[in-house]
Design a protein around this motif. Structure first.
Motif, short mmCIF file in Angstrom:
data_model
loop_
_atom_site.label_atom_id
_atom_site.label_comp_id
_atom_site.label_asym_id
_atom_site.label_seq_id
_atom_site.Cartn_x
_atom_site.Cartn_y
_atom_site.Cartn_z
N MET A 133 0.81 -1.22 0.00
CA MET A 133 0.00 0.00 0.00
C MET A 133 0.84 1.28 0.00
O MET A 133 0.65 2.16 -0.83
N LEU A 134 1.79 1.35 0.90
CA LEU A 134 2.56 2.58 1.03
C LEU A 134 3.58 2.77 -0.08
O LEU A 134 3.95 3.91 -0.41
N LEU A 135 4.06 1.67 -0.66
CA LEU A 135 5.04 1.79 -1.74
C LEU A 135 4.39 2.06 -3.09
O LEU A 135 5.09 2.40 -4.05
N ARG A 136 3.08 1.93 -3.17
CA ARG A 136 2.39 2.14 -4.44
C ARG A 136 2.58 3.56 -4.98
O ARG A 136 2.88 3.74 -6.17
N PRO A 137 2.43 4.62 -4.15
CA PRO A 137 2.69 5.97 -4.68
C PRO A 137 4.11 6.16 -5.18
O PRO A 137 4.34 6.87 -6.17
N LEU A 138 5.08 5.52 -4.49
CA LEU A 138 6.46 5.63 -4.93
C LEU A 138 6.65 4.97 -6.30
O LEU A 138 7.37 5.50 -7.16
N VAL A 139 6.01 3.82 -6.50
CA VAL A 139 6.09 3.13 -7.79
C VAL A 139 5.52 4.01 -8.89
O VAL A 139 6.10 4.15 -9.98
N HIS A 140 4.38 4.63 -8.63
CA HIS A 140 3.76 5.50 -9.63
C HIS A 140 4.64 6.71 -9.93
O HIS A 140 4.74 7.15 -11.09
N LEU A 141 5.29 7.23 -8.90
CA LEU A 141 6.18 8.38 -9.10
C LEU A 141 7.35 8.01 -9.99
O LEU A 141 7.73 8.76 -10.90
N ILE A 142 7.94 6.84 -9.76
CA ILE A 142 9.08 6.39 -10.56
C ILE A 142 8.65 6.12 -11.99
O ILE A 142 9.36 6.46 -12.95
N GLU A 143 7.47 5.51 -12.17
CA GLU A 143 7.00 5.19 -13.51
C GLU A 143 6.68 6.44 -14.32
O GLU A 143 6.79 6.43 -15.55
N ARG A 144 6.28 7.51 -13.64
CA ARG A 144 5.96 8.75 -14.35
C ARG A 144 7.20 9.60 -14.64
O ARG A 144 7.11 10.56 -15.40
N ALA A 145 8.32 9.25 -14.02
CA ALA A 145 9.54 10.04 -14.23
C ALA A 145 10.03 9.87 -15.66
O ALA A 145 9.93 8.78 -16.24
N PRO A 146 10.55 10.93 -16.28
CA PRO A 146 11.08 10.84 -17.65
C PRO A 146 12.20 9.80 -17.72
O PRO A 146 13.04 9.70 -16.83
N LEU A 147 12.20 9.02 -18.79
CA LEU A 147 13.19 7.97 -18.97
C LEU A 147 14.47 8.55 -19.55
O LEU A 147 14.46 9.21 -20.59
N ASP A 148 15.57 8.34 -18.85
CA ASP A 148 16.88 8.76 -19.33
C ASP A 148 17.53 7.56 -19.98
O ASP A 148 17.99 6.64 -19.30
N GLU A 149 17.55 7.53 -21.30
CA GLU A 149 18.06 6.36 -22.02
C GLU A 149 19.53 6.13 -21.75
O GLU A 149 20.03 5.01 -21.88
N ARG A 150 20.27 7.17 -21.37
CA ARG A 150 21.70 7.00 -21.09
C ARG A 150 21.91 6.20 -19.82
O ARG A 150 22.96 5.60 -19.63
N ALA A 151 20.92 6.19 -18.92
CA ALA A 151 21.05 5.46 -17.66
C ALA A 151 20.32 4.13 -17.70
O ALA A 151 20.26 3.42 -16.71
N THR A 152 19.74 3.80 -18.84
CA THR A 152 18.98 2.56 -18.98
C THR A 152 19.85 1.47 -19.57
O THR A 152 20.43 1.64 -20.63
N GLU A 153 19.93 0.35 -18.88
CA GLU A 153 20.71 -0.77 -19.39
C GLU A 153 19.92 -1.44 -20.51
O GLU A 153 18.76 -1.80 -20.34
N ALA A 154 20.56 -1.59 -21.64
CA ALA A 154 19.88 -2.17 -22.79
C ALA A 154 20.91 -2.74 -23.75
O ALA A 154 22.12 -2.50 -23.62
N ILE A 155 20.42 -3.50 -24.70
CA ILE A 155 21.25 -4.02 -25.78
C ILE A 155 21.02 -3.13 -26.99
O ILE A 155 19.89 -3.02 -27.48
N TYR A 156 22.07 -2.47 -27.46
CA TYR A 156 21.95 -1.55 -28.58
C TYR A 156 22.53 -2.19 -29.84
O TYR A 156 23.60 -2.81 -29.80
N ARG A 157 21.79 -2.02 -30.92
CA ARG A 157 22.22 -2.59 -32.20
C ARG A 157 22.15 -1.50 -33.28
O ARG A 157 21.18 -0.75 -33.34
N LEU A 158 23.18 -1.47 -34.11
CA LEU A 158 23.23 -0.55 -35.24
C LEU A 158 22.95 -1.34 -36.50
O LEU A 158 23.60 -2.36 -36.77
N HIS A 159 21.95 -0.90 -37.29
CA HIS A 159 21.54 -1.61 -38.50
C HIS A 159 21.96 -0.78 -39.72
O HIS A 159 21.55 0.38 -39.85
N VAL A 160 22.74 -1.39 -40.57
CA VAL A 160 23.20 -0.70 -41.78
C VAL A 160 22.95 -1.60 -42.98
O VAL A 160 23.47 -2.73 -43.04
#
Length: 238
Positions: A133-160
């Motif tokens: 119950m109490l962590l639900r507002p925190l989850v919503h706050l994090i989900e609404r925060a703008p996504l910084d792709e530089r801080a997101t771990e991902a697999i990047y592929r360049l297609h040529v």
């Protein structure tokens, strides 16, 4: 006859207290899940807590602390299978993980009660409710925060996409351009695109990049003779 001679009113009263605490606390935990319309609601959590309390209480009475510990091990594995039943995967979406974790907490709450640690059972139930119950507002706050792709771990592929005649040369240019931008290549896959074109897919070693830098790399490669198209994609890691 053995049931009559072995009857112990004190132990029965102790069991009633343990089971009552487990049922009430499991009901409170399950009520929150029921209100949220989750798969495992009030009755499921109440019964999980009640069952865990009953098993631990029986193990405690039959073989003391050793018996209770042995039963706890089986409860942990058994509740794991029960929790897996509420997890649903639909395509790339997975739901029910939080409900499954709540079932685990209900079982631990009941186990505390069955082991005659009612105060700890109450504390566990309070923490479980707080987590849902109490962590639900925190989850919503994090989900609404703008996504910084530089801080997101991902697999990047360049297609040529390049012409078949210049495939090898442009492959080397692609690697050199990426390394010059400090994005070393982990591997390059070649995908046939008809008789005259081939797509070079470079998977980057880095798990975090600057999108603007990759845009610039793709634009530079796109201006080279023999390159039909250049772009990049990102796939988030789980």
């Amino acid at each position: 006859m053995a049931a009559i001679t072995g009857f112990n009113a004190t132990e029965l009263f102790n069991t009633l207290i343990s089971l009552s605490f487990a049922l009430v606390l499991g009901t409170l935990i399950g009520a929150e899940r029921q209100y949220r319309q989750r798969t495992a609601g009030l009755r499921t959590n109440a019964l999980v807590a009640l069952g865990a309390a009953g098993f631990v209480d029986l193990g405690l009475r039959l073989n003391g602390a050793i018996g209770a510990t042995q039963v706890l091990a089986y409860i942990a594995s058994g509740v794991g299978f029960l929790g897996a039943g509420v997890i649903i995967k639909e395509g790339g979406n997975i739901t029910g993980l939080n409900t499954a974790a709540t079932i685990w907490c209900s079982a631990i709450t009941g186990a505390f009660a069955g082991a005659d640690h009612e105060a700890e059972a109450v504390v566990m139930a309070i923490f479980t409710l707080a987590g849902n119950m109490l962590l639900r507002p925190l989850v919503h706050l994090i989900e609404r925060a703008p996504l910084d792709e530089r801080a997101t771990e991902a697999i990047y592929r360049l297609h040529v996409t390049v012409s078949q005649t210049r495939r090898d040369a442009l492959r080397d240019v692609m690697v050199e351009t990426l390394e010059a931008a400090n994005y070393p290549v982990r591997e390059i896959e070649e995908l046939e695109r008809g008789d005259e074109e081939v797509e070079l897919v470079a998977t980057l070693t880095s798990t975090s990049v600057d999108p603007k830098e990759l845009d610039a790399v793709a634009a530079d490669l796109g201006r080279i003779a023999g390159v039909e198209h250049a772009s990049w994609t990102a796939q988030t890691t789980e």
